[in-house]
Design a protein around this motif. Structure first.
Motif: not given
Length: 772
Positions: A526-528, A540-541, A547-548, A566-569
């Motif tokens: 999922g894209v957060w 940017a996603t 991943s970014i 585990g990237v969020w923004c």
């Protein structure tokens, strides 16, 4: 889970933090009314009221929770009691323990007499001890109470030499300290007695209880003068002095009046002679209490504290908020949040970014004034708030929540007060993201778990502050994705909208007619978060796949890939904030921000400040470092001035920079001796920081050898007693054990493997020799 991708500079240092400082238990205000003392696990935190900063933190060496504490009336002596049965006397201004004593059982309550020389402690076994603080010995051992003594209070007239106490039998015992005898038991309550308050002349006592009554006692006759039914579980009572005009609070005549605080969450004033409630506080911003669950409401009051010098009152709520009211109008002067829970989103607010608005794991928003840490709590949503966004000028913002609604809020720039001016509903599931238009206050966009995006026009004109919020209706609804819409963002020119979803895609839309312009595919989970660049034609996603990605919005192609855990923004589940340069796909800076997931990140309007919020309940404000400081660090390393370089890294609270210094030292020919010499010259507080850093380094196989090298020096040259004086040492050492064992096991396996290789090499040599 909203965030931001910004053109950040690469040098940031911690400017300040808003951390948890109170999680329940006793609260006391110093007699000069400058400080609030409160428990937080094994610590007593001391908050300066004017600045909202924690200026001291008194911590038990045994790391056991503090069960009770008391500050002397002269504000000089602090005594703490822990579960380990230790009584400690502190010079709290120096954070120095001056004396220790052992209690037979855990201490449940304690108080000083008005001369600051006698201390009474109530034990969990029904005994009460009195201690001479000056001569340092136990003077009395009072027995006769049943069960835990949860309340002890000296009579204000010291010549009486009387101590009042209450235990689980709900009686109030009066002890004559000349004879050490209980001279009377005042019986009226049939539930726990929660507070004792004396009249100014000392002849009347008012007791409160969870049995929903207050009793007015004649201390000459030792009998109840009046029972006041208050219809709520009362946690605190304060007698009003006769010196001020309290007519605004319904006080007429010269009778004795008192204030109560309890499960209904409001302050009430009572006339002791008529047993009538003459005033009930109203909380206009807060919804009415659910009467069926009133006792459990998070806004119910747990403590009521008098501040007689300034004619103020302080209350403590069940959700750990401390409010200071000015009498007689009972206007909120300051409000401090003791515990925030998870920080889900945070944004700068106000002209010149004077405030931040914070969404925690709660249905209330919190607006902090950064200069004082004083907080305004905003009521309106009825379930957890998931996202907030601020309009460009910083005086208005929007929020959305699990309650399927969104709200529009406006700040009065003069007073700093915030009010809800509009609300909108229409989504059929939780609203996970909201975005404000960028150029002007024109519209909002929301994304929901119902897979739709809605566009909302702002009411025109907006209602005045203080008026009822108006209703907003969605101008347009679009089914945008196959799964939850996690994030929406609007381009800087208000022409484009991007959305990110649990369906692993991001999409680009035209805001003119909500037509779909293209789909960004490439994430495996999922894209957060989605964010437009403020300067380039890119999007940017950030995804749960770790991943970014940066995408060209012209060609819908990926132009950059960055990875974290585990990237969020651009902020990660490992508590790190990473800054990337797009041109080279390199991470140019890793900021060691938090101890848990970083859910929120926002930059100030001038790009010189950054704020992050985390699941560790901490909000961190970062200020851009001067390049001069970074240059100085590089120069010091070049000149091999390691001690000063390490000192700078510690003062900036930058573990990664400190690790760089340690590695530079260890790479020298005499690295072992140089490391030892450098570490042992550090101050105690600096050694504490290096020990804390080592725990973090030790969790990573790439830096564990550096951590172990530091630990070897500290553990070899410092005595256990010295190390145990460091703050949080036990926790740090316990955190080292499992990772160190893992490293040792890995080294053991490597050693076994190398021995096998050696054995094979020997065999090959022997075999080869025979063949020849």
């Amino acid at each position: 889970m909203a965030g931001n991708t910004l053109p950040f500079k690469s040098n940031y240092a911690v400017s300040s933090k808003i951390e948890p400082f109170y999680k329940g238990g006793k609260v006391q205000i110093s007699h000069d009314e400058q400080y609030i003392f409160c428990t937080c696990g094994p610590r007593v935190n001391i908050l300066q009221i004017d600045t909202g900063k924690i200026i001291h933190s008194i911590e038990q060496d045994d790391q056991e929770d503090i069960t009770s504490f008391s500050l002397s009336p002269d504000d000089e002596i602090l005594v703490t009691a822990s579960r380990a049965l230790l009584l400690k006397q502190w010079d709290w201004k120096q954070e120095k323990c001056t004396r220790s004593a052992i209690h037979n059982v855990p201490v449940a309550s304690m108080t000083f007499d008005c001369t600051s020389t006698l201390l009474a402690t109530g034990g969990c076994d029904g005994t009460i001890k009195l201690w001479d603080v000056v001569k340092q010995y136990c003077t009395h051992n009072l027995k006769g109470s049943s069960g835990v003594v949860h309340l002890v209070e000296f009579h204000p007239d010291i010549s009486r030499l009387q101590l009042f106490s209450s235990s689980v039998d709900c009686g109030i015992r009066i002890w004559d300290l000349r004879t050490s005898k209980c001279i009377c038991v005042l019986e009226s309550h049939y539930s726990a007695v929660t507070s004792l308050a004396f009249s100014p002349d000392g002849q009347t006592l008012i007791s409160s209880g969870r049995d929903k009554i207050c009793s007015v006692w004649d201390l000459k006759k030792k009998a109840v003068k009046r029972t006041v039914p208050v219809y709520e579980a009362v946690e605190g009572g304060v007698v009003l002095s006769g010196k001020s005009d309290y007519s605004q609070m319904g006080v007429k005549g010269e009778g004795l009046h008192f204030v109560t605080a309890g499960s209904k969450g409001v302050l009430r004033v009572w006339d002791s002679s008529s047993a009538r409630c003459v005033f009930t506080q109203t909380l206009p911003d807060a919804p009415a209490l659910n009467t069926e669950e009133g006792d459990l409401d998070p806004r119910s009051l747990m403590h009521l504290l008098p501040m007689p010098q300034s004619n103020r009152l302080a209350t403590v709520t069940a959700e750990h908020n401390i409010l200071i009211y000015q009498m007689p109008a009972l206007t909120v002067q300051q409000q401090f949040v003791g515990y925030n829970d998870d920080i889900l989103d945070v944004k700068f607010l106000g002209k010149d970014d004077t405030h931040i608005v914070v969404a925690t794991n709660s249905s209330q928003l919190k607006v902090f004034e950064l200069a004082t840490n004083s907080c305004q709590i905003l009521y309106g949503h009825t379930d957890t708030i998931l996202s907030i966004d601020v309009f460009r000028k910083g005086s208005m913002f929007a929020s959305c929540a699990k309650d399927k609604s969104l709200r529009l809020w406006k700040m009065d720039l003069k007073s700093g007060r915030v009010h809800c001016v509009a609300q909108g509903s229409g989504h059929s599931n939780a609203v996970g993201s909201v975005a404000c238009s960028r150029l002007k206050k024109g519209f909002l966009v929301s994304g929901s778990q119902d897979c739709t995006i809605k566009m909302w026009d702002l009411p025109d004109p907006l209602p005045d502050v203080g008026c009822e919020p108006v209703l907003m209706t969605a101008r347009l609804t679009e089914r945008a994705h196959d799964k939850d819409v996690n994030s929406v963002t609007i381009s800087p020119n208000d022409k484009l909208l991007a959305s990110g979803s649990q369906d692993r895609t991001a999409k680009l839309w035209s805001l003119v007619d909500m037509s779909l312009l293209g789909v960004f595919r490439g994430h495996s989970r999922g894209v957060w978060c989605v964010q437009f660049s403020p300067v380039d034609q890119v999007l940017a996603t950030a995804s749960a796949d770790g991943s970014i990605k940066i995408w060209s919005i012209q060609e819908f192609s990926c132009v950059f890939r960055g990875h974290s855990r585990g990237v969020w923004c651009v902020h990660g589940s490992d508590g790190l904030v990473k800054l990337w340069t797009i041109k080279t796909n390199e991470c140019v800076k890793t900021i060691d921000a938090h101890q848990d997931k970083v859910w929120a990140l926002h930059g100030s309007s001038k790009d010189d400040l950054m704020v992050t919020g985390s699941a560790d309940s901490t909000i961190t404000l970062w200020k851009e470092c001067e390049m001069k400081q970074q240059q100085e660090l590089s120069n010091l390393l070049h000149e091999k001035k390691y001690l000063k370089a390490l000192g700078i890294a510690i003062s900036l609270d930058q573990p990664h920079t400190a690790l760089r210094v340690i590695r530079e030292i260890r790479q020298q020919e005499d690295g072992v001796q140089e490391l030892e010499k450098t570490l042992l010259k550090l101050r105690q507080d600096q050694k504490e920081s290096v020990l804390r850093f080592s725990v973090v380094w030790n969790t990573n196989s790439r830096s564990c050898l550096d951590a172990q090298a530091v630990l070897q020096v500290l553990l070899t040259h410092l005595s256990p007693e010295e190390i145990l004086q460091y703050q949080g040492t036990r926790t740090h050492l316990e955190g080292l054990i499992p990772y160190t064992e893992r490293h040792m096991q890995r080294i053991g396996r490597l050693l076994q493997a190398s021995m096998f290789l050696d054995y094979m090499w020997q065999k090959m040599r022997i075999t080869g020799g025979k063949d020849r």
